[in-house]
Design an enzyme around this catalytic site. Structure first.
Site, PDB file in Angstrom:
ATOM      1  N   LYS A 126       0.855  -1.183   0.000  1.00 29.28           N
ATOM      2  CA  LYS A 126       0.000   0.000   0.000  1.00 29.28           C
ATOM      3  C   LYS A 126       0.892   1.234   0.000  1.00 29.28           C
ATOM      4  O   LYS A 126       2.067   1.173   0.387  1.00 29.28           O
ATOM      5  CB  LYS A 126      -0.899   0.024   1.241  1.00 29.28           C
ATOM      6  CG  LYS A 126      -2.195   0.786   1.059  1.00 29.28           C
ATOM      7  CD  LYS A 126      -3.232   0.015   0.230  1.00 29.28           C
ATOM      8  CE  LYS A 126      -4.540   0.788   0.121  1.00 29.28           C
ATOM      9  NZ  LYS A 126      -5.562   0.029  -0.610  1.00 29.28           N
ATOM     10  N   ASP A 166      -6.933   4.547  -4.680  1.00 31.45           N
ATOM     11  CA  ASP A 166      -7.604   4.401  -3.386  1.00 31.45           C
ATOM     12  C   ASP A 166      -8.269   5.759  -3.141  1.00 31.45           C
ATOM     13  O   ASP A 166      -8.505   6.516  -4.097  1.00 31.45           O
ATOM     14  CB  ASP A 166      -6.601   4.025  -2.286  1.00 31.45           C
ATOM     15  CG  ASP A 166      -7.271   3.573  -0.985  1.00 31.45           C
ATOM     16  OD1 ASP A 166      -7.701   2.417  -0.938  1.00 31.45           O
ATOM     17  OD2 ASP A 166      -7.364   4.371  -0.038  1.00 31.45           O
TER      18      ASP A 166
END
Length: 448
Positions: A126, A166
């Protein structure tokens, strides 16, 4: 060696001090691993939990850029490459002022198990930055993305690490990031980023995938009890891609969606949210959700706070906004009003208190984010397949593959929960199924 979950947590928390979201994510997983550790006591000697909770690589970097007033701005960028046992690191980039290392680590840790559950050959990672794209011009966003990629490009690649979008990172941002990557590397490496535009390597269904997948997982949970979504009332939080496409799929399956929200507030429409109006408002005009009431009229009304939507009687709740948005009081209100299914469209949107209440309540089915919202990363992996094949699939074919993957995830979670003596516990099933797949690969590859 102290062979206990509590001792593992104590050591991990001490090593990662001041990172409450990461601690919460680790706790949620470790608290369900007792049965598998009882079967495999050698996991303690092999330190698999410590290895899993320590990222393989953590990258923090300065992002300097110039705003429209000619002022130099400085942000902080992150990429946490957590685990590559199953394949290249895979996980989104989040641009939001709340981003810090602990949040990126919590998201990356969750991503390990989510990606494992898809059955696809992808590891977990991430990234992001404490940059707020709201109110910024396209030129400013481009300047930021180009500066961000000027460092990130050294650490990614289609066989190494494949970022996606995201919160705060959509098609516009992916375009700017990809353009800079191409400029710096002199390669059109389509598989280095997912969520790309359809004319240059993107996949149909990718914008819809997380929301669609969340609803498909909820449908599978209901089907396991002989029921379905038809005629159900649904509360959805958020109003970005995940929320809007969750609404769209729920309505297509016969449900009535009654709420939407953003950081400024929430709206309730007892006759059902007008998804096309909400799309125009949020995805095109980028306005606040409260303007929905003026736009559609009727019985639509603004609520006092985003959390107020959880106090409206519904059959299904789909939290699709952000982490820890649904607390214990909201969970109690939903349970009191007869909620049947809760499926997490966002990453860890339920606090530990809320999740524990849902799991303990007879008759409530709780789908954790690592299972319920895995459709997004699964379709990113499908995009990678298409890029590798220099191919482009139809919407119908890609959606059918998404539905198949979500059915398989549900089956994997359900069967694992039953195998370990907790039928219907999707949290335990998801955690153990994902954990087991990753650990098997880690042990096969040695101490690396």
């Amino acid at each position: 060696m102290d062979r206990s979950i509590d001792s593992l947590k104590t050591a991990i928390f001490a090593r990662n001090a001041g990172e409450p979201e990461f601690h919460q994510a680790v706790t949620e997983v470790l608290d369900t691993l007792g049965p598998v550790l009882d079967r495999h006591p050698e996991y303690f000697e092999l330190a698999v939990i410590h290895r899993l909770s320590e990222p393989e690589r953590q990258i923090i970097f300065r992002v300097p850029w110039v705003d429209d007033n000619g002022h130099v701005q400085i942000n902080r960028g992150y990429r946490v490459e957590f685990n590559s046992a199953l394949g290249p690191y895979k996980g989104g980039l989040r641009f939001h002022p709340s981003v810090n290392l602990g949040i990126i680590k919590f998201l990356g840790f969750e991503q390990i198990f989510k990606n494992a559950l898809t059955g696809m050959p992808i590891g977990g990672g991430k990234g992001g930055a404490d940059f707020d794209p709201r109110g910024r011009s396209d030129r400013e966003i481009m300047a930021f993305c180009q500066s961000f990629m000027s460092e990130l490009y050294r650490h990614i690649g289609e066989h190494t690490d494949v970022p996606a979008g995201d919160i705060g990172v959509g098609g516009r941002e992916i375009g700017y990031l990809f353009g800079q990557y191409k400029r710096l590397t002199n390669r059109f490496e389509a598989g280095v980023l997912t969520g790309k535009g359809m004319t240059w390597g993107g996949s149909l269904v990718r914008p819809e995938a997380t929301g669609y997948g969340t609803v498909l997982f909820a449908q599978e949970m209901l089907k396991a009890t002989g029921d379905d979504l038809d005629g159900k009332r649904v509360a959805v939080s958020g109003s970005g891609n995940v929320a809007i496409f969750a609404m769209e799929k729920a309505i297509a399956l016969g449900a009535t969606v009654v709420s939407a929200s953003d950081s400024s507030g929430a709206v309730y429409d007892p006759n059902g949210i007008d998804v096309e109006a909400l799309k125009q408002l949020k995805l095109v005009e980028r306005k606040r959700v409260g303007e929905y009431v003026d736009r559609v009229g009727g019985k639509a009304q603004a609520l006092a706070s985003p959390g107020a939507m959880w106090h409206v009687p519904v059959d299904i709740a789909l939290p699709c906004a952000t982490q820890n948005e649904l607390d214990g009081d909201a969970a109690a209100a939903l349970i009191a009003n007869g909620v049947r299914v809760v499926a997490e469209g966002a990453n860890m949107p339920c606090t530990k208190d809320a999740a524990d209440r849902f799991r303990a309540e007879p008759g409530v089915l709780f789908g954790p984010g690592k299972a319920a919202n895995a459709g997004g990363v699964a379709t990113s992996a499908l995009e990678m397949q298409q890029n590798a094949q220099r191919d482009s699939w139809s919407f119908e074919h890609t959606e059918a593959r998404l539905a198949e993957i979500m059915r398989d995830i549900h089956t994997r979670c359900s069967e694992t929960a039953e195998e370990y003596g907790k039928p219907g516990d999707y949290v335990l099933g998801a955690n153990i199924a994902g954990f087991s797949r990753v650990v098997d690969a880690m042990l096969a590859q040695g101490v690396v």
